[in-house]
Motif scaffolding. Structure first.
Motif, PDB file in Angstrom:
ATOM      1  N   UNK A   1      31.599  27.512  41.482  1.00  0.00           N
ATOM      2  CA  UNK A   1      31.590  26.574  40.362  1.00  0.00           C
ATOM      3  C   UNK A   1      30.401  26.836  39.444  1.00  0.00           C
TER       4      UNK A   1
ATOM      5  N   UNK B   1      31.315  29.657  37.249  1.00  0.00           N
ATOM      6  CA  UNK B   1      32.217  29.229  36.151  1.00  0.00           C
ATOM      7  C   UNK B   1      31.395  28.550  35.056  1.00  0.00           C
ATOM      8  N   UNK B   2      30.476  27.707  35.465  1.00  0.00           N
ATOM      9  CA  UNK B   2      29.607  27.005  34.516  1.00  0.00           C
ATOM     10  C   UNK B   2      28.779  27.999  33.695  1.00  0.00           C
TER      11      UNK B   2
ATOM     12  N   UNK C   1      30.885  29.615  31.159  1.00  0.00           N
ATOM     13  CA  UNK C   1      31.118  28.665  30.078  1.00  0.00           C
ATOM     14  C   UNK C   1      29.893  28.549  29.171  1.00  0.00           C
TER      15      UNK C   1
ATOM     16  N   UNK D   1      35.574  32.470  27.416  1.00  0.00           N
ATOM     17  CA  UNK D   1      36.737  31.595  27.588  1.00  0.00           C
ATOM     18  C   UNK D   1      37.499  31.962  28.856  1.00  0.00           C
ATOM     19  N   UNK D   2      37.753  30.923  29.675  1.00  0.00           N
ATOM     20  CA  UNK D   2      38.483  31.135  30.922  1.00  0.00           C
ATOM     21  C   UNK D   2      39.881  30.547  30.718  1.00  0.00           C
ATOM     22  N   UNK D   3      40.819  31.423  30.560  1.00  0.00           N
ATOM     23  CA  UNK D   3      42.163  30.983  30.152  1.00  0.00           C
ATOM     24  C   UNK D   3      42.929  30.317  31.284  1.00  0.00           C
ATOM     25  N   UNK D   4      42.663  30.767  32.512  1.00  0.00           N
ATOM     26  CA  UNK D   4      43.341  30.161  33.663  1.00  0.00           C
ATOM     27  C   UNK D   4      42.505  30.432  34.905  1.00  0.00           C
ATOM     28  N   UNK D   5      42.258  29.372  35.625  1.00  0.00           N
ATOM     29  CA  UNK D   5      41.438  29.541  36.827  1.00  0.00           C
ATOM     30  C   UNK D   5      42.283  29.143  38.038  1.00  0.00           C
ATOM     31  N   UNK D   6      42.459  30.078  38.964  1.00  0.00           N
ATOM     32  CA  UNK D   6      43.185  29.780  40.218  1.00  0.00           C
ATOM     33  C   UNK D   6      42.205  29.851  41.374  1.00  0.00           C
ATOM     34  N   UNK D   7      42.107  28.730  42.074  1.00  0.00           N
ATOM     35  CA  UNK D   7      41.160  28.667  43.207  1.00  0.00           C
ATOM     36  C   UNK D   7      41.861  29.172  44.455  1.00  0.00           C
TER      37      UNK D   7
END
Lengths: 388, 77
Positions: A19, A22-23, A26, A31-37
């Motif tokens: 996380x 990701x921060x 950002x 730009x994160x178009x799609x995030x799959x965990x």
């Protein structure tokens, strides 16, 4: 649309605090178009390919792998893999379009072999032939007109029908009734009794002089050629004979008559016609009128129609003639009737009132006419003998 | 009127859309806090606090963020 085509990739990121990563991305405006965990420490992120280098710079302790491309990149990749399939499809499509636009057969439908050949040659000249491309509707119409114009005496109409990859040409031959030349020997004879005034001799021997009175059926130009009172040969007599023909014509003319005069008043009126009966939608109907009908509504099944009529009022005036006036009118009428029967060079030489009698409020008139008239008629020589 | 027109063209206003198990925030500025139970998103003159369980960021663009998970509370300060 532009973003849809923009090259994208899926990256796989692994690390203890994903996380935070990701921060971090950002914060760096990635730009994160799609995030799959996938798990607590693993994600698949879809990003723009342009940002990939930047992500690698920011990865620090995180493990990054690019896994899959999207956008133009993916299209390119697919095209590379399927290049043979795509190429085959394009070639197949082009081939299909070419084949359906080719003419494989031309059939000219007509019983006459020569006409079939003629049409085939004409079509060939104009580019309609086997294994050639089909023509457009406009071109075909032009070709049809050209052929019809070229052979106006041979072809009535032509139709070129396209059935799949075949042209079916239907032709209708023009049949002209040939005037059969008949060379049977004949005489030119008088159609009516009269005094011969003009003889135009094209062929044959003239046997009657001008100003001679001839009876009906009498030969004027003979088809028999004489030499020393012996028939030397027979021809088909040809010419024209004009004579003064006399007629006695009887005419009756009424003393009283009426005349229809326009009053100058006119109007437009709606008229409903049902079973040949007019129903006029007007308050002031004309007693006598002349109408011009303009149909507005018409029913093809029921005999009914609505029209807008242009009406002109007329007046009927009775005319009572004197004896002399009636005679003049009768003479005029008689001359008119005679003139209507004449044509071309024909004319009335003179006319005379022979007798005029009053009978049952009518004038009975007898007129004499001397008419300059064509009295040409023909009779075959054998036929004449047979009659005799 | 000009402001309304400019906003219509540029779409600058804060927009929060809540659907079942997801919150979409448009025109945010930054993520202040990011945990599974709480996410704090900073907007121009407001702060959005989302509380729930298993909260995750599904999409993260320059001006748009999509948060998924079991959302229990959305607070606007």
């Amino acid at each position: 649309m532009i973003n849809f085509l923009r090259r994208k990739i899926i990256i796989n990121a692994k690390g203890r605090n994903i996380k935070r990563f990701i921060k971090k991305l950002n914060a760096n405006k990635i730009e994160l178009l799609k995030i799959d965990y996938i798990s607590d420490g693993e994600v698949n992120v879809l990003i723009y390919k342009d940002n990939y280098e930047k992500v690698l710079e920011l990865k620090s302790i995180y493990e990054i792998f690019d896994t899959e491309s999207y956008g133009i990149g993916k299209i390119k990749k697919i095209m590379k893999v399927c290049k043979f399939l795509i190429l085959s499809f394009i070639v197949g499509l082009v081939l299909f379009i070419i084949l359906i636009n080719l003419v494989f057969d031309i059939e000219v439908v007509h019983s006459d072999k020569d006409l079939r050949k003629l049409i085939s040659n004409e079509l060939k000249e104009r580019g309609i032939k086997r294994y050639h491309f089909k023509k457009s509707y406009v071109e075909i119409s032009k070709i049809k007109n050209e052929i019809i114009k070229k052979y106006p005496n041979k072809i009535e109409w032509i139709e070129i029908e396209e059935v799949g990859t075949k042209y079916i040409v239907r032709v209708e031959e023009r049949k002209i009734n040939k005037i059969e030349e008949n060379n049977t020997p004949r005489n030119l004879i008088a159609k009516k009794n009269g005094v011969v005034k003009q003889i135009i001799n094209h062929r044959g021997e003239q046997v009657i002089d001008l100003d001679t009175y001839v009876n009906k059926g009498e030969p004027i130009i003979s088809g028999e050629i004489y030499l020393n009172e012996k028939v030397m040969g027979k021809v088909k007599a040809e010419g024209k004979v004009y004579a003064e023909v006399w007629y006695n014509v009887k005419t009756t003319y009424p003393y009283t008559s009426y005349k229809e005069i326009k009053t100058g008043k006119r109007k437009k009126t709606l008229v409903l016609n049902f079973l040949n009966k007019d129903i006029e939608f007007s308050l002031n109907k004309y007693e006598h009128k002349k109408s011009k009908e303009k149909v507005i509504l018409k029913n093809n099944i029921i005999p009914i129609y609505l029209s807008l009529d242009n009406q002109e009022e007329t007046k009927l005036i009775d005319q009572v003639l004197t004896f002399d006036e009636a005679v003049i009118k009768a003479e005029e009428y008689s001359i008119k009737q005679m003139e209507s029967k004449l044509n071309g060079k024909e004319y009335i030489i003179r006319s005379k009132n022979l007798k005029s009698v009053l009978k049952d409020s009518k004038i009975e008139l007898e007129m004499f006419f001397a008419v300059y008239e064509d009295i040409t008629a023909y009779m075959e020589i054998g036929e004449e003998d047979a009659k005799k | 009127m000009f402001r309304e027109f400019k906003n219509y063209i540029l779409e600058q206003d804060l927009e929060i859309t809540f659907k079942k198990n997801s919150v979409m925030i448009v025109n945010y500025i930054s993520i202040d806090h990011f945990e599974s139970e709480k996410i704090i998103v900073k907007c121009e003159d407001k702060t959005v606090i989302i509380k729930g369980e298993n909260l995750r960021v599904k999409k993260l663009l320059k001006d748009e963020i999509l948060i998924v998970g079991i959302i229990k509370n959305i607070e606007l300060r």
